[in-house]
Design an enzyme around this catalytic site. Structure first.
Site, PDB file in Angstrom:
ATOM      1  N   LYS A  80     -16.373   2.942   6.339  1.00 41.76           N
ATOM      2  CA  LYS A  80     -17.410   2.354   5.305  1.00 41.76           C
ATOM      3  C   LYS A  80     -18.305   1.478   6.096  1.00 41.76           C
ATOM      4  O   LYS A  80     -19.156   1.709   6.782  1.00 41.76           O
ATOM      5  CB  LYS A  80     -16.910   2.010   3.917  1.00 41.76           C
ATOM      6  CG  LYS A  80     -16.382   3.298   2.866  1.00 41.76           C
ATOM      7  CD  LYS A  80     -16.533   2.696   1.678  1.00 41.76           C
ATOM      8  CE  LYS A  80     -15.422   3.867   0.672  1.00 41.76           C
ATOM      9  NZ  LYS A  80     -16.812   4.469  -0.154  1.00 41.76           N
ATOM     10  N   ASP A  92      -4.669   0.216   3.831  1.00 42.20           N
ATOM     11  CA  ASP A  92      -5.844   0.943   3.810  1.00 42.20           C
ATOM     12  C   ASP A  92      -6.975   0.143   3.332  1.00 42.20           C
ATOM     13  O   ASP A  92      -7.169  -0.166   2.123  1.00 42.20           O
ATOM     14  CB  ASP A  92      -5.830   2.133   3.003  1.00 42.20           C
ATOM     15  CG  ASP A  92      -7.320   3.005   2.864  1.00 42.20           C
ATOM     16  OD1 ASP A  92      -8.226   2.545   3.310  1.00 42.20           O
ATOM     17  OD2 ASP A  92      -7.192   4.100   2.357  1.00 42.20           O
ATOM     18  N   PHE A 101      -6.403   6.032  -3.698  1.00 45.94           N
ATOM     19  CA  PHE A 101      -7.333   6.861  -3.091  1.00 45.94           C
ATOM     20  C   PHE A 101      -7.138   6.450  -1.496  1.00 45.94           C
ATOM     21  O   PHE A 101      -7.727   5.572  -1.040  1.00 45.94           O
ATOM     22  CB  PHE A 101      -8.485   6.758  -3.566  1.00 45.94           C
ATOM     23  CG  PHE A 101      -9.649   7.661  -3.073  1.00 45.94           C
ATOM     24  CD1 PHE A 101      -9.974   8.784  -3.532  1.00 45.94           C
ATOM     25  CD2 PHE A 101     -10.345   7.408  -1.823  1.00 45.94           C
ATOM     26  CE1 PHE A 101     -10.916   9.891  -3.138  1.00 45.94           C
ATOM     27  CE2 PHE A 101     -11.167   8.283  -1.289  1.00 45.94           C
ATOM     28  CZ  PHE A 101     -11.543   9.649  -1.948  1.00 45.94           C
ATOM     29  N   THR A 161     -12.329  15.363  20.005  1.00 43.99           N
ATOM     30  CA  THR A 161     -13.285  15.529  20.569  1.00 43.99           C
ATOM     31  C   THR A 161     -14.080  14.317  20.849  1.00 43.99           C
ATOM     32  O   THR A 161     -14.266  13.816  21.896  1.00 43.99           O
ATOM     33  CB  THR A 161     -14.428  16.634  20.277  1.00 43.99           C
ATOM     34  OG1 THR A 161     -13.685  17.978  20.080  1.00 43.99           O
ATOM     35  CG2 THR A 161     -15.695  16.791  21.111  1.00 43.99           C
TER      36      THR A 161
END
Lengths: 492, 492
Positions: free
Chosen positions: A350, A319, A210, A374
């Site tokens: 997280k 990750d 995931f 941005t």
């Protein structure tokens, strides 16, 4: 509850905070306490139900577990709008580092010298602030995995992975371009999504992985069909990730074979996709497959995976969106693997309250505007992260996680011996623990009964129960969880 | 500057805020004031330079314009670390609705009853809070385009577009699945990124469009090669977007032809991609192409585009990330088009301080976890948005934008008459204005001279100057800008 009594409760909480300083544990209730009945799907008392009815008018709210009372929740305890007090070992999908209403985080918002940073969200790519530049140096650089001194703040886990993927693609192209300028054909074709400008290259990920839900991240996610079905995807390869037999010590030979099988397939996929003229330019992997079912890989697996990746000229991205920041008993989970060298890129989000990635400097694009948006992160979130990291250090919370994790894991192992038909494959590192149950129905019934007993736990994969307590989760809390599991298991 | 004098300045600012209440304009300096010299590339005084040296150790900082002093910046004025005071008509890439240090936003962070919402960032998909549910109803629903009552908060512009794209894909599949369950083949193939589970479908966008930089959004972005080169992309179609001749009133016939040419190509691409077995299931378009060069489309163009899209069974998504929240003289820029019906989805970010989208309820997936992530937005940001919207209403800021925009636009038109070789194609709606210059070198030199004159402006496309002032930009500020342009143009 009336507004006045809510106000009273808040004042009381603030008073307690002021009196007792940073010791949030002393402000916690003595244990979980349930007031309302819990139906099998979800966790709705009458007030939660009322709120949900409103929310359902504008949202798909089927994933809701309960409506949270953020004012009354404290430390390791989540309180819902019906007044149920739950010991929370899931912590907002593993995203709260210090539990609820921690004084160290409160102070960030109460300190008037932070006001202008909270109020003015700058476009950091064009107008960094002195405070942000200091945060990069004194907050982020201090936790950087060794040798990863290119730091790119982002907003969330998905955009951290997406941008890290882009950094790998740019790095790869740069390597093969050998300092030459972009060709006209590359520039023109890129504007229409075609090669050679937008090249046929791929990123390898793992079955059960995931990495997020935006189109690039989702192409590397393979945890559940419901995340992926009906969404177009890149034809990128997915290799098997080890599925070990537990206990590990009794299944060494078989598990070694499992590593070999997976790594052989990784090598095959490198060749297949090279042959397909869609070469694998990077490999992305979680140190522990989390959403997919808390699957661990051995240190050997990761060491060899890194080696194979390097031999094939690809980048190695770990990750750490869910695993990073201490819960596994080390700051970064990949520190458990004794890798021969630092991974090329490490992503986070997280518990960090913001996203981003650390990378080797060769992954920093030479031109501006290639990794850009941005906001490029947010200084206000880095203020929070700084407070979190200081608390983690001052209170030795990573060591705490190691110790508490041992109690939790050994406790699960003992319970698993007694209830060997119910609790299977106990595994974990630090408090980042999990076990399986025989099937999905049993698992979901168990989770529901645990909620009825006042423990809020998460699930993952098809049959797995995952524990993701905050870093302030102590021995005392571990014993409450273990006692409640025994209580539920007894009457199951 | 020493810490004590910084503190003094902050106290002074706070005192002035307290004394003068919400009237931020009275706290502004009387005009821009420059202290240091500005080199051609970027804007570095000696202190900015020092900070940049630090930042360059960990980041590609080539896009930096100057290092912002967030404490001293106020209202429409950005102050840099060298003490230069610039009238800011770019406002952090069009992302600040009320300028710097607005008292209404300060109050959000100073109000102790907001503390628990600021401190505890929940996973809204599983644990919404009563305050969030109220925000959905009283903050977001009130600004929803008519008929779009499915509301999905997100984090930034890219993830808003990515998730809106997903919602279109799910809507399309659902329509053709006709209530039937997922097939086994769909479920299995989706886990390996293959059709039929991950279908060969496409989203149409426009040449010159900008919808973000993550892989899905980037596949719909066609503004500049440097954003796209070396990154793999979906083979999705890009149609031409009108390129009008100005002044519009003198070029009606030609511009109508331009609309027809573009729309004919849209129809062709629908057919081509159907024939290619990669049907277009949605069209995404900006009301004004912004990053691509401030290109406008006529109301007729958008009306007919919506009609063609509907006739082809595709969804119609308007990306209001940059245009939304009042700057064009209407709350949503697409309100200028008198569309026969509301667009299917509208995305937002930037001035909203958070991202998300509004959609027709048929775009709400029936199953949970299809549009989902850890945070699903952020209540703290919705507190800020609420304060912004209240201020916009109380102070009639959208009307202000219309009035000030007229002054700005007419001013540009007059200057353009006088300097017709320098300032071309004046266009805009509200204060969302732009003009072109003869070539990129002239444009960049002009922008640099304007900075030297104390005006911070943005660029877009290859030769365009874009104005994106805050909503508190008034007639007085417009005249300062116009005067400075004349001053610079005179000596160019």
């Amino acid at each position: 509850m009336k507004a006045t009594s809510l106000l009273h409760l808040r004042n009381l909480l603030q008073f307690r905070t002021q009196c007792r300083g940073n010791n949030i544990l002393s402000q916690e209730p003595s244990g979980p306490k349930m007031k309302t009945e819990i139906p099998v799907r979800g966790f709705f008392g009458p007030k939660s139900k009322q709120f949900m009815k409103k929310l359902e008018k504008t949202q798909n709210a089927l994933s809701t577990i309960f409506v949270l009372d953020v004012e009354k929740s404290i430390g390791n305890y989540a309180v819902d709008v019906d007044g149920n007090i739950l010991l929370d070992v899931y912590e907002q999908i593993a995203s709260l580092p210090l539990g609820y209403n921690h004084p160290a985080i409160q102070k960030v918002f109460q300190d008037s010298k932070n006001l202008s940073q909270l109020v003015n969200r700058p476009a950091l790519g064009v107008h960094p602030t002195p405070q942000f530049i200091k945060q990069i140096d004194q907050t982020l650089l201090r936790i950087a995995p060794k040798g990863l001194d290119y730091i790119q703040p982002m907003m969330c886990g998905s955009c951290s992975n997406e941008n890290a993927f882009k950094a790998m693609c740019i790095w790869y192209a740069n390597k093969y371009r050998n300092g030459k300028a972009f060709t006209d054909e590359e520039l023109k074709s890129s504007m229409y999504n075609k090669p050679p400008g937008c090249p046929n290259i791929s990123i390898m990920s793992f079955e059960g992985a995931f990495h997020g839900r935006t189109f690039g991240a989702l192409s590397c996610t393979h945890s559940k069909p419901i995340h992926k079905i009906d969404i177009p995807s890149f034809d990128w390869p997915a290799a098997p990730f080890p599925r070990y037999k537990y206990p590990l010590e009794a299944n060494e030979r078989e598990n070694t074979k499992e590593d070999e099988k997976c790594l052989a397939r990784v090598e095959e996929l490198f060749h297949e996709y090279k042959y397909k003229q869609k070469p694998v330019i990077g490999v992305v992997v979680e140190p522990i497959q989390s959403e997919g079912g808390d699957y661990h890989g051995s240190a050997t697996f990761f060491q060899r995976l890194q080696k194979i990746t390097k031999q094939n000229g690809a980048a190695f991205l770990i990750d750490e969106v869910q695993t990073g920041l201490g819960a596994t008993g080390k700051f970064w989970a990949h520190e458990h693997f004794n890798l021969p060298e630092t991974p090329d890129i490490v992503t986070f989000a997280k518990k960090f309250q913001t996203g981003g990635y650390f990378a080797k400097s060769e992954f920093q694009p030479k031109q501006p505007y290639r990794i850009f948006n941005t906001w490029m992160g947010e200084p206000a979130k880095l203020l929070v992260l700084d407070a979190v990291l200081k608390t983690v250090k001052q209170e030795n919370l990573i060591e705490n996680t190691r110790k508490t994790g041992d109690i939790l894991l050994n406790g699960f192992k003992n319970i698993s011996k007694q209830y060997s038909q119910l609790i299977l494959n106990v595994r974990g590192q630090g408090t980042y623990c999990a076990f399986d149950m025989p099937n999905v129905l049993t698992r979901d019934k168990f989770i529901n009964q645990m909620r009825n007993a006042g423990i809020q736990i998460g699930t993952c994969g098809d049959i797995t129960v995952r524990f993701r307590p905050a870093l302030i989760f102590t021995e005392k809390h571990a014993h409450i969880v273990l006692d409640k599991i025994i209580e539920v298991a007894k009457n199951f």
